[in-house]
Design a protein around this motif. Structure first.
Motif, PDB file in Angstrom:
ATOM      1  N   ASN A 113       8.302  -3.397  -2.072  1.00  0.00           N
ATOM      2  CA  ASN A 113       7.247  -2.674  -1.348  1.00  0.00           C
ATOM      3  C   ASN A 113       6.239  -2.059  -2.315  1.00  0.00           C
ATOM      4  O   ASN A 113       6.530  -1.880  -3.497  1.00  0.00           O
ATOM      5  N   GLY A 114       5.094  -1.697  -1.752  1.00  0.00           N
ATOM      6  CA  GLY A 114       4.070  -1.064  -2.580  1.00  0.00           C
ATOM      7  C   GLY A 114       4.599   0.173  -3.292  1.00  0.00           C
ATOM      8  O   GLY A 114       4.274   0.421  -4.458  1.00  0.00           O
ATOM      9  N   THR A 115       5.434   0.937  -2.593  1.00  0.00           N
ATOM     10  CA  THR A 115       5.982   2.152  -3.208  1.00  0.00           C
ATOM     11  C   THR A 115       6.844   1.812  -4.424  1.00  0.00           C
ATOM     12  O   THR A 115       6.849   2.553  -5.410  1.00  0.00           O
ATOM     13  N   THR A 118       4.205   1.188  -7.248  1.00  0.00           N
ATOM     14  CA  THR A 118       3.534   2.376  -7.802  1.00  0.00           C
ATOM     15  C   THR A 118       4.552   3.215  -8.587  1.00  0.00           C
ATOM     16  O   THR A 118       4.246   3.717  -9.679  1.00  0.00           O
ATOM     17  N   TYR A 141      -3.138   7.853  -0.902  1.00  0.00           N
ATOM     18  CA  TYR A 141      -1.817   7.364  -0.476  1.00  0.00           C
ATOM     19  C   TYR A 141      -1.287   6.389  -1.515  1.00  0.00           C
ATOM     20  O   TYR A 141      -1.922   5.377  -1.797  1.00  0.00           O
ATOM     21  N   HIS A 142      -0.124   6.705  -2.092  1.00  0.00           N
ATOM     22  CA  HIS A 142       0.485   5.790  -3.062  1.00  0.00           C
ATOM     23  C   HIS A 142       1.863   5.333  -2.614  1.00  0.00           C
ATOM     24  O   HIS A 142       2.551   4.665  -3.373  1.00  0.00           O
ATOM     25  N   GLY A 143       2.287   5.730  -1.398  1.00  0.00           N
ATOM     26  CA  GLY A 143       3.574   5.281  -0.895  1.00  0.00           C
ATOM     27  C   GLY A 143       4.355   6.404  -0.254  1.00  0.00           C
ATOM     28  O   GLY A 143       3.823   7.484   0.020  1.00  0.00           O
ATOM     29  N   THR A 191      -6.637   4.561  -6.719  1.00  0.00           N
ATOM     30  CA  THR A 191      -6.877   3.391  -5.867  1.00  0.00           C
ATOM     31  C   THR A 191      -8.278   2.849  -6.181  1.00  0.00           C
ATOM     32  O   THR A 191      -9.142   3.607  -6.629  1.00  0.00           O
ATOM     33  N   HIS A 195      -9.660   5.348   0.232  1.00  0.00           N
ATOM     34  CA  HIS A 195      -9.381   4.849   1.583  1.00  0.00           C
ATOM     35  C   HIS A 195      -8.402   5.767   2.309  1.00  0.00           C
ATOM     36  O   HIS A 195      -7.457   5.301   2.962  1.00  0.00           O
ATOM     37  N   ASP A 226      -3.760   1.420  -8.353  1.00  0.00           N
ATOM     38  CA  ASP A 226      -2.922   1.135  -7.186  1.00  0.00           C
ATOM     39  C   ASP A 226      -3.711   0.175  -6.297  1.00  0.00           C
ATOM     40  O   ASP A 226      -4.492   0.597  -5.451  1.00  0.00           O
ATOM     41  N   VAL A 228      -2.400  -1.839  -4.191  1.00  0.00           N
ATOM     42  CA  VAL A 228      -1.482  -2.269  -3.127  1.00  0.00           C
ATOM     43  C   VAL A 228      -2.265  -2.620  -1.859  1.00  0.00           C
ATOM     44  O   VAL A 228      -2.013  -3.634  -1.221  1.00  0.00           O
ATOM     45  N   ARG A 229      -3.242  -1.787  -1.502  1.00  0.00           N
ATOM     46  CA  ARG A 229      -3.967  -2.033  -0.250  1.00  0.00           C
ATOM     47  C   ARG A 229      -5.111  -3.036  -0.419  1.00  0.00           C
ATOM     48  O   ARG A 229      -5.368  -3.857   0.441  1.00  0.00           O
ATOM     49  N   LYS A 254       1.109  -5.591  -0.508  1.00  0.00           N
ATOM     50  CA  LYS A 254       0.597  -6.052   0.797  1.00  0.00           C
ATOM     51  C   LYS A 254       0.183  -7.522   0.913  1.00  0.00           C
ATOM     52  O   LYS A 254       0.903  -8.318   1.476  1.00  0.00           O
TER      53      LYS A 254
HETATM   54  N1  PMP Z   1      -0.393   2.338  -2.222  1.00  0.00           N
HETATM   55  C1  PMP Z   1      -1.367   2.086  -1.337  1.00  0.00           C
HETATM   56  C2  PMP Z   1      -2.782   2.208  -1.765  1.00  0.00           C
HETATM   57  C3  PMP Z   1      -1.053   1.742  -0.020  1.00  0.00           C
HETATM   58  O1  PMP Z   1      -2.025   1.517   0.873  1.00  0.00           O
HETATM   59  C4  PMP Z   1       0.310   1.629   0.344  1.00  0.00           C
HETATM   60  C5  PMP Z   1       0.727   1.240   1.751  1.00  0.00           C
HETATM   61  N2  PMP Z   1      -0.121   1.622   2.750  1.00  0.00           N
HETATM   62  C6  PMP Z   1       1.286   1.896  -0.623  1.00  0.00           C
HETATM   63  C7  PMP Z   1       0.897   2.229  -1.891  1.00  0.00           C
HETATM   64  C8  PMP Z   1       2.754   1.825  -0.294  1.00  0.00           C
HETATM   65  O2  PMP Z   1       3.123   0.546   0.031  1.00  0.00           O
HETATM   66  P1  PMP Z   1       4.441   0.280   0.905  1.00  0.00           P
HETATM   67  O3  PMP Z   1       4.190   0.837   2.249  1.00  0.00           O
HETATM   68  O4  PMP Z   1       4.590  -1.192   0.897  1.00  0.00           O
HETATM   69  O5  PMP Z   1       5.574   0.956   0.185  1.00  0.00           O
END
Ligand code: PMP
Length: 404
Positions: A113-115, A118, A141-143, A191, A195, A226, A228-229, A254
């Motif tokens: 996952n993104g979390t 990060t 938002y980083h997770g 990021t 956002h 980051d 991820v998004r 993602k």
């Molecule tokens: N960082 C960003 C910028 C995100 O948008 C998200 C998820 N919305 C995450 C980290 C965390 O990712 P995940 O939900 O897959 O753990």
């Protein structure tokens, strides 16, 4: 209705019936909780209602649901095995593809996952520098791990003690917190654009991006993007590549595998040995199916110029919505990159217009979100966008009729 039945059953066996960002109880009343299927740029909910989908499962679906090339690669791998005693050859192939595609990447590590990504990026930065503090933008938002989840429920202040906030796009504020924690900063995590939910999006100021890079170099901290998004939706090379700013570490997830669960950290040679020292792993992190899907997704995006398709569809949507808002007498702000758009209504602090309009969009077959950014996919054709615009136009008309 099946959705209601499922909600009632879920309430007995799942905390709150549903939790986290997909909990429909926090959306407008008409939002379905359960979904049955997806195909291309459309999703069908548990009640059998089909929507043109502008959330793309909150980002992962970048080529369209069940894209044939991705499904074929995933199925081919599945037939051989998924979670084995070690990674498949596909891990090396995927790492090579990332290193070839992303100029700041000399190596890649994988997770789910993104979390994970990060968190792992910050571990690499801390291992490399021996420092603890991390500078992050206020509201970013980083997770959902204790160090970054937006809620303090279940989190101790200690788990947050090393996170220091600055204001996005303010180099002055970033420099100030860096000076306050002189000699303690392991990383700046940022990021590629702002956002945050509930707010108009803000593209990065190029001077801020370049200033963050220069500051990280000056204080010996890692610059972590980051992505991820935004990753694989704005620029396959990394979202700050158009500004000429290369990070030391990037978190990806993602859109990487068109819905299959995978995340990655990529980094530079200077951080390779630090990355090697971590104990960072998971039982499912090396499953080969998601890796095969990721390779097929990135290659398809590259070979079919998926980013361009998302830009075209996103621009068409933005132009259409702007015309409609004007015609119906609404002032709206459309912000962020066209492939990751958001629309807010002017003078709508309580979100009543946004909530009403998004609900009306649903009734008219268009799935969008009232306070979180949306996502385009390469499967959104001009005809799909035009069909969606018929729905949004009716939704604007209903919103006008409701508010007078
Ligand atoms: N960082 C960003 C910028 C995100 O948008 C998200 C998820 N919305 C995450 C980290 C965390 O990712 P995940 O939900 O897959 O753990």
């Amino acid at each position: 209705m099946k959705d209601n039945e499922l909600r009632e059953r879920a309430a007995k066996v799942v905390p709150g019936g549903m939790y986290g960002h997909l909990n429909a109880a926090i959306f407008a009343p008409g939002y379905p909780q359960f979904f049955e299927s997806g195909s291309g740029c459309r999703q069908t909910d548990a009640n059998g209602r089909e929507y043109i989908d502008f959330m793309c499962s909150w980002g992962p679906i970048v080529l369209g649901h069940r894209h044939p090339k991705v499904e074929e690669a995933a199925q081919r791998q599945l037939a051989k095995g998924d979670t084995l005693n070690g990674p498949g050859p596909i891990m090396v192939e995927l790492a090579e593809l990332l290193v070839d595609t992303v100029p700041s990447a000399d190596w890649a590590m994988f997770s789910k996952n993104g979390t994970d990504a990060t968190t792992q990026a910050l571990m690499v930065a801390r291992a490399a520098t021996g420092r603890h503090k991390v500078l992050m933008a206020h509201g970013a938002y980083h997770g959902a791990d204790p160090w970054c989840t937006p809620s303090m429920m279940g989190v101790t202040p200690n788990q947050r003690a090393d996170m220091i906030e600055f204001a996005y796009n303010s180099l002055e504020s970033l420099e100030a917190v860096a000076a306050e924690h002189d000699g303690e900063v392991a990383a700046i995590i940022v990021t590629p654009f702002k956002h945050d939910s509930f707010e108009d999006q803000e593209l990065v100021e190029p001077e801020f991006a370049r200033g963050a890079r220069a500051l990280a170099d000056r204080i010996g901290a890692a610059l972590v993007i980051d992505d991820v998004r935004a990753g694989f939706r704005i620029d396959l090379r990394g979202s700050w590549e158009p500004y000429g700013v290369r990070p030391d570490l990037t978190a990806w997830s993602k859109a990487m595998a068109n819905g299959y669960p995978i995340a990655a950290v990529t980094g530079t040679d200077a951080l390779r040995s630090a990355a090697q020292t971590l104990y960072s792993t998971g039982s499912f992190w090396f499953s080969a199916v998601a890796m095969a899907a990721a390779k097929a997704t990135i290659e398809t995006l590259r070979d079919e110029n998926g980013i361009k398709q998302m830009e075209l569809a996103g621009s068409r949507l933005r132009d259409g919505l702007a015309r409609q808002a004007l015609a119906h007498g609404f002032g709206v702000n459309q912000t962020g990159p066209v492939a990751i758009p958001w629309l807010s209504f002017e003078g709508d602090a309580d979100l009543s217009r946004a909530l009403y309009w998004s609900d009306a969009c649903l009734r008219n077959g268009v799935y969008i979100h009232p306070w979180h950014n949306w996502f385009l996919s390469a499967a959104h054709t001009e005809a799909d966008v035009d069909e969606a615009l018929e729905g949004t136009d009716r939704a604007f008309a209903e919103t006008r009729a409701h508010f007078g």
